[in-house]
Design an enzyme around this catalytic site. Structure first.
Site, PDB file in Angstrom:
ATOM      1  N   GLY A   8       0.931  -1.309   0.022  1.00 22.22           N
ATOM      2  CA  GLY A   8      -0.121   0.093   0.083  1.00 22.22           C
ATOM      3  C   GLY A   8       0.985   1.152   0.129  1.00 22.22           C
ATOM      4  N   GLY A  11      -0.140   5.539  -1.191  1.00 26.80           N
ATOM      5  CA  GLY A  11      -0.912   6.443  -0.426  1.00 26.80           C
ATOM      6  C   GLY A  11      -0.260   7.561   0.251  1.00 26.80           C
ATOM      7  CE1 TYR A 141      -9.033   3.661   8.720  1.00 27.07           C
ATOM      8  CE2 TYR A 141      -9.395   4.935  10.685  1.00 27.07           C
ATOM      9  CZ  TYR A 141      -8.474   4.489   9.771  1.00 27.07           C
ATOM     10  OH  TYR A 141      -7.223   4.967   9.690  1.00 27.07           O
ATOM     11  CE  LYS A 145      -6.516   1.571  10.826  1.00 26.91           C
ATOM     12  NZ  LYS A 145      -5.330   1.069   9.916  1.00 26.91           N
TER      13      LYS A 145
HETATM   14  P1  NAD Z   1      -4.176   5.880   1.821  1.00 24.91           P
HETATM   15  O1  NAD Z   1      -5.556   5.727   1.344  1.00 24.91           O
HETATM   16  O2  NAD Z   1      -3.678   7.276   1.494  1.00 24.91           O
HETATM   17  O3  NAD Z   1      -3.240   4.905   1.097  1.00 24.91           O
HETATM   18  C1  NAD Z   1      -3.596   3.537   1.013  1.00 24.91           C
HETATM   19  C2  NAD Z   1      -2.761   2.899  -0.011  1.00 24.91           C
HETATM   20  O4  NAD Z   1      -3.346   1.317   0.040  1.00 24.91           O
HETATM   21  C3  NAD Z   1      -3.584   3.371  -1.500  1.00 24.91           C
HETATM   22  O5  NAD Z   1      -2.197   3.721  -2.228  1.00 24.91           O
HETATM   23  C4  NAD Z   1      -4.212   2.104  -2.050  1.00 24.91           C
HETATM   24  O6  NAD Z   1      -3.934   2.062  -3.501  1.00 24.91           O
HETATM   25  C5  NAD Z   1      -3.534   1.276  -1.491  1.00 24.91           C
HETATM   26  N1  NAD Z   1      -4.343  -0.297  -1.365  1.00 24.91           N
HETATM   27  C6  NAD Z   1      -5.844  -0.292  -1.153  1.00 24.91           C
HETATM   28  N2  NAD Z   1      -6.305  -1.475  -1.504  1.00 24.91           N
HETATM   29  C7  NAD Z   1      -5.143  -2.170  -1.707  1.00 24.91           C
HETATM   30  C8  NAD Z   1      -4.961  -3.697  -1.788  1.00 24.91           C
HETATM   31  N3  NAD Z   1      -6.111  -4.510  -1.927  1.00 24.91           N
HETATM   32  N4  NAD Z   1      -3.663  -4.075  -2.059  1.00 24.91           N
HETATM   33  C9  NAD Z   1      -2.827  -3.009  -1.945  1.00 24.91           C
HETATM   34  N5  NAD Z   1      -2.854  -1.845  -1.801  1.00 24.91           N
HETATM   35  C10 NAD Z   1      -4.039  -1.215  -1.583  1.00 24.91           C
HETATM   36  O7  NAD Z   1      -4.045   5.549   3.090  1.00 24.91           O
HETATM   37  P2  NAD Z   1      -2.845   6.132   4.226  1.00 24.91           P
HETATM   38  O8  NAD Z   1      -3.183   7.494   4.842  1.00 24.91           O
HETATM   39  O9  NAD Z   1      -1.599   6.290   3.564  1.00 24.91           O
HETATM   40  O10 NAD Z   1      -2.947   5.207   5.401  1.00 24.91           O
HETATM   41  C11 NAD Z   1      -2.075   4.118   5.358  1.00 24.91           C
HETATM   42  C12 NAD Z   1      -2.391   3.287   6.918  1.00 24.91           C
HETATM   43  O11 NAD Z   1      -2.139   4.296   7.907  1.00 24.91           O
HETATM   44  C13 NAD Z   1      -3.836   2.755   6.890  1.00 24.91           C
HETATM   45  O12 NAD Z   1      -3.681   1.657   7.467  1.00 24.91           O
HETATM   46  C14 NAD Z   1      -4.304   4.004   7.633  1.00 24.91           C
HETATM   47  O13 NAD Z   1      -5.521   3.494   8.350  1.00 24.91           O
HETATM   48  C15 NAD Z   1      -3.197   4.256   8.503  1.00 24.91           C
HETATM   49  N6  NAD Z   1      -3.670   5.676   9.292  1.00 24.91           N
HETATM   50  C16 NAD Z   1      -3.664   6.975   8.367  1.00 24.91           C
HETATM   51  C17 NAD Z   1      -3.630   8.001   9.093  1.00 24.91           C
HETATM   52  C18 NAD Z   1      -3.741   9.409   8.221  1.00 24.91           C
HETATM   53  O14 NAD Z   1      -4.072  10.372   8.639  1.00 24.91           O
HETATM   54  N7  NAD Z   1      -3.348   9.082   7.031  1.00 24.91           N
HETATM   55  C19 NAD Z   1      -4.122   7.965  10.479  1.00 24.91           C
HETATM   56  C20 NAD Z   1      -4.047   6.836  10.988  1.00 24.91           C
HETATM   57  C21 NAD Z   1      -3.890   5.879  10.548  1.00 24.91           C
HETATM   58  C1  AKB Z   2      -8.910   9.081   9.121  1.00 28.41           C
HETATM   59  O1  AKB Z   2      -9.407  10.232   9.183  1.00 28.41           O
HETATM   60  O2  AKB Z   2      -9.819   8.160   8.724  1.00 28.41           O
HETATM   61  C2  AKB Z   2      -7.498   8.754   9.289  1.00 28.41           C
HETATM   62  C3  AKB Z   2      -7.201   8.513  10.621  1.00 28.41           C
HETATM   63  C4  AKB Z   2      -7.312   9.438  11.766  1.00 28.41           C
HETATM   64  O3  AKB Z   2      -7.262   7.173  10.842  1.00 28.41           O
HETATM   65  N1  AKB Z   2      -6.724  10.059   8.873  1.00 28.41           N
END
Ligand code: NAD
Ligand code: AKB
Length: 315
Positions: A8, A11, A141, A145
């Site tokens: 992934g 993202g 979600y 988690k």
């Molecule tokens: P994002 O949505 O920007 O990126 C997720 C990536 O996963 C994308 O590039 C998508 O193409 C890929 N993806 C989706 N389905 C897939 C599959 N079947 N196989 C392979 N890749 C796949 O998310 P992010 O913000 O980069 O978050 C990454 C992780 O961090 C997640 O677990 C998210 O819950 C966690 N997280 C993010 C935040 C935030 O604010 N960004 C906060 C808390 C937790």
């Molecule tokens: C969301 O808002 O879903 C994420 C997170 C805090 O997990 N940025």
């Protein structure tokens, strides 16, 4: 030297984590993968694979091919998007995690999977939320988690898989736009300010949530995987935070540097309901004590850097 697979990687986090890990461990030691095509200088510096992480064989083949010892599992559907398609949220979030854990068990890898403030719910203490507390989320979600935290701890205690995780707050960054979360407004507001647009805020005044600037999040992901395992009392997952604010506070922080900036409130019901179920602020003292977590950016320092970077990118 670690041999890392990022799942992934396309993202908001993965696009920056790829660069950070390649800077530290070397381009050839970090394989980036995603379901979508990965293009650009950051990705092309080293190996790229197309991996659908819901397909276990695709992960196993890459782990074998590159002799991987550490997996960063980032594939997920973020909170607001998952609420529109709960089965997709479950299938990607849990499918990817279970597959990474199983491959890690078979090939002896360590696994990092981010949890979130979304793992808490309306019955969790809202202020200074403790490390160990009630986790009864009301979003799909959040359900993924909490399940992920439990599964990761299970694989550690049952099979000895070295699983580690942090509960990230909303992450603010300027390279790749966020992918459908509730905290996305705190990124989008900077884009509006730099473009000279009025910002339409999807959350009400007074909606407090924890937040963090991406450089601190990247440091957390490296530091926790480098931490001395004998010091880790907790594993899945550590509260981490850097700041807590509501839309009014971030608006005023930006207005200090962009005096003409304007914002109006038009709350979106799904995002508002999700945000209302999450904590106002986390207690991250366990992360500080067990592996030295210490963020660098507060709201003002982040705002100066965000505006500077976005001006270079957009103007
Ligand atoms: P994002 O949505 O920007 O990126 C997720 C990536 O996963 C994308 O590039 C998508 O193409 C890929 N993806 C989706 N389905 C897939 C599959 N079947 N196989 C392979 N890749 C796949 O998310 P992010 O913000 O980069 O978050 C990454 C992780 O961090 C997640 O677990 C998210 O819950 C966690 N997280 C993010 C935040 C935030 O604010 N960004 C906060 C808390 C937790
Ligand atoms: C969301 O808002 O879903 C994420 C997170 C805090 O997990 N940025």
């Amino acid at each position: 030297m670690k041999r890392i697979l990022i799942v992934g990687a396309g993202g908001q986090i993965g696009s920056e984590l790829t660069r950070t890990l390649r800077d530290i461990y070397g381009n050839d030691n970090v394989v980036c993968s995603d379901l979508r095509p990965l293009k650009g200088e950051i990705y092309e510096r080293g190996p790229i694979e197309r991996i659908d992480s819901t397909q276990i064989m695709q992960i196993a083949e890459a782990v074998k091919k590159y002799n991987i010892d550490t997996i960063y599992n980032l594939a997920a559907i973020l909170s607001a998007t998952a609420e529109l398609n709960p089965m997709l949220g479950w299938n990607v979030g849990i499918g990817s995690l279970v597959n990474c854990l199983e491959v890690a068990r078979l090939f002896g890898c360590a696994v990092f999977t981010p949890s979130s403030i979304g793992s808490f719910g309306p019955t969790t203490p809202r202020d200074n939320t403790p490390q160990d507390t009630i986790q009864r989320p009301t979003t799909i979600y959040g359900v993924t988690k909490v399940t992920g935290e439990l599964l990761s701890d299970y694989y550690y205690t049952r099979f000895g898989v070295d699983t580690r995780s942090v509960r990230f707050p909303g992450l603010i960054s300027n390279l790749t736009l966020p992918g459908g979360g509730t905290t996305d407004y705190a990124v989008e507001i900077y884009y509006s300010a730099v473009k000279g647009e009025k910002f339409v805020c999807p959350l009400k005044k007074g909606t407090f949530m924890d937040m963090m600037y991406m450089p601190d999040a990247l440091k957390a992901m490296v530091d926790i995987m480098e931490a001395d395992p004998t010091k880790l009392i907790h594993r899945n997952s550590f509260n981490v935070t850097a700041m807590s604010f509501d839309p009014e506070i971030i608006f005023n922080a930006i207005k200090k540097y962009v005096p003409t900036f304007e914002m109006v409130y038009e709350p979106e019901p799904i995002k508002q309901a999700i945000a209302d179920s999450w904590p106002n602020s986390l207690d991250d003292s366990c992360a500080r004590k067990e592996w030295g977590w210490n963020p660098v950016y507060d709201l003002d320092k982040m705002t100066v850097d965000m505006l500077d970077c976005l001006k270079k990118k957009l103007l």
